[in-house]
Design an enzyme around this catalytic site. Structure first.
Site, PDB file in Angstrom:
ATOM      1  N   GLY A  21       0.788  -1.237   0.000  1.00 51.33           N
ATOM      2  CA  GLY A  21       0.000   0.000   0.000  1.00 51.33           C
ATOM      3  C   GLY A  21       0.811   1.274   0.000  1.00 51.33           C
ATOM      4  O   GLY A  21       0.347   2.306   0.487  1.00 51.33           O
ATOM      5  N   THR A  22       2.014   1.253  -0.605  1.00 49.32           N
ATOM      6  CA  THR A  22       2.768   2.513  -0.657  1.00 49.32           C
ATOM      7  C   THR A  22       2.090   3.521  -1.583  1.00 49.32           C
ATOM      8  O   THR A  22       2.181   4.730  -1.361  1.00 49.32           O
ATOM      9  CB  THR A  22       4.234   2.298  -1.090  1.00 49.32           C
ATOM     10  OG1 THR A  22       4.264   1.781  -2.408  1.00 49.32           O
ATOM     11  CG2 THR A  22       4.962   1.370  -0.149  1.00 49.32           C
ATOM     12  N   ASN A  23       1.416   3.028  -2.610  1.00 47.23           N
ATOM     13  CA  ASN A  23       0.680   3.955  -3.487  1.00 47.23           C
ATOM     14  C   ASN A  23      -0.540   4.521  -2.779  1.00 47.23           C
ATOM     15  O   ASN A  23      -0.876   5.694  -2.950  1.00 47.23           O
ATOM     16  CB  ASN A  23       0.290   3.262  -4.793  1.00 47.23           C
ATOM     17  CG  ASN A  23       1.466   3.157  -5.734  1.00 47.23           C
ATOM     18  OD1 ASN A  23       1.861   4.146  -6.348  1.00 47.23           O
ATOM     19  ND2 ASN A  23       2.050   1.971  -5.812  1.00 47.23           N
ATOM     20  N   MET A  97      -3.999  -7.550  -6.601  1.00 51.02           N
ATOM     21  CA  MET A  97      -3.517  -8.704  -7.366  1.00 51.02           C
ATOM     22  C   MET A  97      -4.672  -9.572  -7.840  1.00 51.02           C
ATOM     23  O   MET A  97      -4.629 -10.799  -7.754  1.00 51.02           O
ATOM     24  CB  MET A  97      -2.555  -9.539  -6.503  1.00 51.02           C
ATOM     25  CG  MET A  97      -1.298  -8.806  -6.089  1.00 51.02           C
ATOM     26  SD  MET A  97      -0.343  -8.204  -7.494  1.00 51.02           S
ATOM     27  CE  MET A  97       0.298  -9.746  -8.109  1.00 51.02           C
ATOM     28  N   LEU A 100     -10.477  -7.829 -12.286  1.00 48.57           N
ATOM     29  CA  LEU A 100     -11.854  -7.413 -12.006  1.00 48.57           C
ATOM     30  C   LEU A 100     -12.732  -7.861 -13.161  1.00 48.57           C
ATOM     31  O   LEU A 100     -12.353  -7.743 -14.323  1.00 48.57           O
ATOM     32  CB  LEU A 100     -11.916  -5.896 -11.861  1.00 48.57           C
ATOM     33  CG  LEU A 100     -11.193  -5.346 -10.625  1.00 48.57           C
ATOM     34  CD1 LEU A 100     -11.163  -3.830 -10.675  1.00 48.57           C
ATOM     35  CD2 LEU A 100     -11.858  -5.829  -9.343  1.00 48.57           C
ATOM     36  N   ASN A 114      -5.514   2.440 -12.937  1.00 56.03           N
ATOM     37  CA  ASN A 114      -4.512   1.520 -12.388  1.00 56.03           C
ATOM     38  C   ASN A 114      -3.122   2.132 -12.568  1.00 56.03           C
ATOM     39  O   ASN A 114      -2.900   2.907 -13.496  1.00 56.03           O
ATOM     40  CB  ASN A 114      -4.588   0.195 -13.162  1.00 56.03           C
ATOM     41  CG  ASN A 114      -3.606  -0.845 -12.667  1.00 56.03           C
ATOM     42  OD1 ASN A 114      -3.424  -1.033 -11.460  1.00 56.03           O
ATOM     43  ND2 ASN A 114      -2.951  -1.532 -13.596  1.00 56.03           N
ATOM     44  N   HIS A 116       0.837   0.993 -13.192  1.00 53.18           N
ATOM     45  CA  HIS A 116       1.561  -0.189 -13.670  1.00 53.18           C
ATOM     46  C   HIS A 116       3.037   0.161 -13.888  1.00 53.18           C
ATOM     47  O   HIS A 116       3.348   1.205 -14.467  1.00 53.18           O
ATOM     48  CB  HIS A 116       0.932  -0.663 -14.986  1.00 53.18           C
ATOM     49  CG  HIS A 116       1.544  -1.922 -15.503  1.00 53.18           C
ATOM     50  ND1 HIS A 116       1.271  -3.166 -14.963  1.00 53.18           N
ATOM     51  CD2 HIS A 116       2.440  -2.134 -16.499  1.00 53.18           C
ATOM     52  CE1 HIS A 116       1.970  -4.082 -15.610  1.00 53.18           C
ATOM     53  NE2 HIS A 116       2.681  -3.489 -16.545  1.00 53.18           N
TER      54      HIS A 116
END
Ligand code: GRF
Length: 201
Positions: A21-23, A97, A100, A114, A116
């Site tokens: 969860g660093t983003n 990960m 959807l 997202n 990437h």
């Protein structure tokens, strides 16, 4: 929550996570409470460290493990319902990960993004950095893009590259890309929040 409908109000966003969860943290440290409000964090994994980051800022969290539902669409329906109940207008995938299903994307048209670790359309999917290294690349990068039914195939919103001559260690490349991710993702959220304000005005 009157602010949800006001054009000047922060854009209510959800962040979907599976890991560190660093983003998410970058969003909480920048746009949260300003251009956007993180109103929900959903994880596919019960012990994702990202959950503690959300809880530390008082953001509601929920866990949607695939194993709890008969199939992926059922899981995604339940998750979409929870997010819609919370007034979410933009969904940010930050290290989730899980694929959807279309039922989820239909609930948030043009509103799922997202981050990437490659210069898409190069190297979609898992192991993007390893793929780039195997190809002999010395130019790496980060892309924020809309999510569509494909794997990392949606339209690009923002992209930034970094030159790393002689790079061979995926961990070092990831380390160089992290700051770009943490800059580009909030920037993309700011852009989309501004766009929604224009549309609403
Ligand atoms: C990031 O490298 C992102 O590019 C990829 O998943 C990772 C998530 O990291 N989609 P974190 O959980 O935000 O630290």
């Amino acid at each position: 929550m009157a602010w949800i409908n006001s054009p000047e109000a922060p854009l209510p966003i959800a962040v979907l996570v599976s890991g560190t969860g660093t983003n998410l943290q970058a969003l909480l440290d920048t746009v949260h409470g300003h251009e956007a409000q993180v109103v929900a964090v959903a994880s596919s994994v019960a012990d994702a460290p990202a959950l503690a980051r959300a809880q530390a800022r008082g953001v509601p969290t929920a866990i949607f493990p695939r194993s709890r539902y008969p199939d992926r669409p059922a899981r995604d329906e339940a998750m979409a319902e929870w997010l819609i109940e919370r007034g979410v207008r933009l969904v940010v995938l930050a290290g989730v990960m899980e694929l959807l299903s279309p039922v989820f994307l239909e609930r948030f048209p043009q509103a799922v993004i997202n981050v990437h670790p490659s210069l898409l359309p190069a190297y979609p999917g898992l192991g993007a950095i390893e793929q780039a290294l195997a190809h002999g690349d010395e130019r790496f990068g980060v892309t924020v893009h809309y999510v569509d039914a494909g794997i990392d195939t949606g339209p690009v919103i923002l992209q930034e590259a970094v030159e790393l001559p002689g790079a061979s260690d995926p961990a070092l490349v990831l380390g160089a890309l992290r700051p770009l991710e943490h800059k580009l993702l909030p920037e993309a959220v700011r852009l989309l929040a501004a766009q929604r304000r224009l549309v609403a005005a």
